[in-house]
Design an enzyme around this catalytic site. Structure first.
Site, mmCIF file in Angstrom:
data_model
loop_
_atom_site.group_PDB
_atom_site.id
_atom_site.type_symbol
_atom_site.label_atom_id
_atom_site.label_comp_id
_atom_site.label_asym_id
_atom_site.label_seq_id
_atom_site.Cartn_x
_atom_site.Cartn_y
_atom_site.Cartn_z
ATOM 1 C CD GLU A 154 -4.464 -0.414 -1.461
ATOM 2 O OE1 GLU A 154 -4.583 -1.660 -1.506
ATOM 3 O OE2 GLU A 154 -4.935 0.272 -0.544
ATOM 4 C CG ASP A 183 -1.958 1.079 1.159
ATOM 5 O OD1 ASP A 183 -1.646 2.200 0.708
ATOM 6 O OD2 ASP A 183 -3.104 0.799 1.536
ATOM 7 C CD GLU A 228 -6.998 3.912 0.983
ATOM 8 O OE1 GLU A 228 -6.429 2.914 0.496
ATOM 9 O OE2 GLU A 228 -6.562 4.521 1.971
ATOM 10 C CG ASP A 279 -13.729 4.164 3.005
ATOM 11 O OD1 ASP A 279 -12.773 3.858 3.737
ATOM 12 O OD2 ASP A 279 -14.899 4.292 3.439
ATOM 13 C CD GLU A 285 -8.201 -2.564 3.539
ATOM 14 O OE1 GLU A 285 -8.919 -1.810 2.870
ATOM 15 O OE2 GLU A 285 -7.087 -2.230 3.988
ATOM 16 C CG HIS A 295 -9.936 1.975 2.218
ATOM 17 N ND1 HIS A 295 -10.370 2.995 3.036
ATOM 18 C CD2 HIS A 295 -8.722 1.605 2.694
ATOM 19 C CE1 HIS A 295 -9.454 3.231 3.949
ATOM 20 N NE2 HIS A 295 -8.446 2.403 3.767
HETATM 21 C C1 LIG Z 1 -1.688 1.311 5.458
HETATM 22 C C2 LIG Z 1 -2.127 2.505 4.664
HETATM 23 O O1 LIG Z 1 -1.107 3.458 4.654
HETATM 24 C C3 LIG Z 1 -3.399 3.140 5.177
HETATM 25 O O2 LIG Z 1 -3.225 3.542 6.508
HETATM 26 C C4 LIG Z 1 -4.590 2.219 5.077
HETATM 27 C C5 LIG Z 1 -4.951 1.953 3.668
HETATM 28 O O3 LIG Z 1 -4.643 2.693 2.762
HETATM 29 C C6 LIG Z 1 -5.689 0.726 3.336
HETATM 30 O O4 LIG Z 1 -6.174 0.062 4.233
HETATM 31 O O5 LIG Z 1 -5.805 0.432 2.158
HETATM 32 MG MG LIG Z 2 -4.856 1.733 0.786
#
Ligand SMILES: C[C@H](O)[C@H](O)CC(=O)C(=O)O
Ligand SMILES: [Mg+2]
Length: 397
Positions: free
Chosen positions: A245, A219, A273, A296, A343, A323
């Site tokens: 991602e 990510d 996202e 999301d 997820e 997301h």
């Molecule tokens: C881990 C990523 O930086 C963020 O905090 C969460 C994310 O983008 C995701 O779950 O996809």
């Molecule tokens: Mg992400």
């Protein structure tokens, strides 16, 4: 003619983080949490904002709670991010399109919320606020009709959900029964070749710990440029990275289009996202920017908009894996063929155990066991608001 009671009142609350976790604003965690430990971001080119995302204000907004009460006293609610500015928009602007209206008018209410705010909205905070209201409205409808949201969306197409986990410990995610582990990328372009090598070394360590068949993803949280993302994708492909991602800025549709062409065959490019509405996703889909879109539901416009986004993706044979967003995603994912898995964000500080994603704001929030979950069939989204948390209504009317 609907027999449902009319909407009496819309209320918007903010939540003070009591130190036990950020809830819907899941980045609002204490020191030592994996989610705020030197993660690559677009702000990491400034050394002073590199170590912690809280240092540049990732958690300034906080959680928004929207409640919608019907004339018969039934209350639907939802949580998302947006905090005080979103509460202002809900109370001062959006509430007028709901109060006194039939709660089944979801399409008309969404249309009025979106087009009345279009001159200052379209994406970001305003669409977060609209999403919160829309989710609370679906929750209310479900409670009034005594149906779970997934049933109102056409019914489940599978018995249970299968999850990958997002967190810094894919090896632990594997032990916990998840189908894959999405790791935060720790170093961005400003950290040069050394950072690139560290990223690849982390992936290699996890590949060795997890074995060849376990999905591993990176990510990149909008942190990279096209050149870096292409190099990372090429090198990480040798270590079996399944997808890369959100490598680029969400505004850089052209960059994503190029990245998808340059990514090694077999590696998936995912994003979305931080995209919103059918129009934003139409750009990603028509420009062939990615293999998986990741809206999301608490940010992209809510369930009412996700129905349209998901249908567009389906028609193009693109997967839609939302997301985060806990129950608000689960009720949608279980109803769609082009959402074959979901997820789960690991909110335990060490990413080594399963805890509810939106803790402490929801009561009865289901979590995957052995990487799987049957979506509960209680009315609405099937969760209750934890009234022991400090709720504050800054713009009460
Ligand atoms: C881990 C990523 O930086 C963020 O905090 C969460 C994310 O983008 C995701 O779950 O996809
Ligand atoms: Mg992400």
């Amino acid at each position: 003619m609907s027999r449902l009671p009319k909407i009496k009142h819309v209320r918007a609350f903010v939540v003070k983080n009591d130190g036990t976790g950020g809830g819907a604003d899941y980045h609002d965690q204490g020191d030592g949490h994996w989610i705020d430990d030197h993660i690559a971001t677009p702000m990491a080119k400034y050394p002073e904002y590199r170590q912690s995302r809280r240092s540049f204000g990732i958690n300034v907004l906080g959680t928004l709670v929207v409640e919608i009460e019907a004339e018969n006293g039934v209350v639907g609610f939802a949580v998302t991010t947006g905090g005080e500015p979103a509460a202002y928009i809900v109370e001062k602007h959006l509430a007028r399109f709901l109060e006194g209206r039939d709660p089944s008018e979801v399409e008309k209410i969404w249309d009025q919320m979106y087009f009345s705010t279009q001159y200052y909205g379209r994406k970001g905070l305003v669409v977060n606020a609209i999403s919160g209201v829309d989710l609370a409205l679906w929750d209310l409808l479900g409670r009034l009709r005594q149906e779970p949201v997934f049933a109102m969306l056409g019914g489940a197409v599978r018995d249970e959900l299968t999850f990958y986990a997002t967190g810094a410990r894919p090896d632990k995610a594997k032990e916990l029964g998840f189908i894959g582990g999405k790791m935060p990328l720790h170093h961005g372009p400003a950290e040069g070749e050394d950072g690139l090598h560290k990223n690849l070394a982390e992936l290699e360590a996890m590949r060795n710990a997890c074995g060849d068949d376990f999905w591993l993803m990176f990510d990149c949280w909008m942190a990279l440029d096209l050149n870096y993302a292409t190099r990372l994708a090429q090198e990480a492909h040798k270590l079996g990275l399944k997808w890369i991602e959100e490598a680029l800025s969400p505004d850089d549709y052209w960059g994503y289009q190029a990245l998808k062409k340059k990514a090694p065959k077999g590696m998936l490019v995912t994003t979305g996202e931080h995209e919103a509405t059918r129009w934003g996703f139409r750009m990603l889909l028509e420009m062939e920017c990615c293999d998986i879109i990741q809206p999301d539901v608490g940010w992209c416009g809510g369930v009412t908009e996700l129905i349209k986004i998901s249908a567009m993706a389906d028609a193009k044979s693109v997967l839609m894996i939302p997301h985060g967003s806990s129950v608000y995603s689960y009720h949608f994912v279980v109803t769609r063929h082009n959402s074959p898995f979901a997820e789960f964000l690991m909110m335990a500080p060490g990413a080594d155990e399963v805890v509810p994603m939106f803790h402490p704001q929801l009561i009865g929030e289901p979590v995957p066991v052995n990487g799987r979950l049957k979506v509960p069939d209680a009315p609405g989204f099937g969760v209750e608001l934890n009234r022991d948390i400090a709720l504050h209504r800054p713009y009460a009317r």
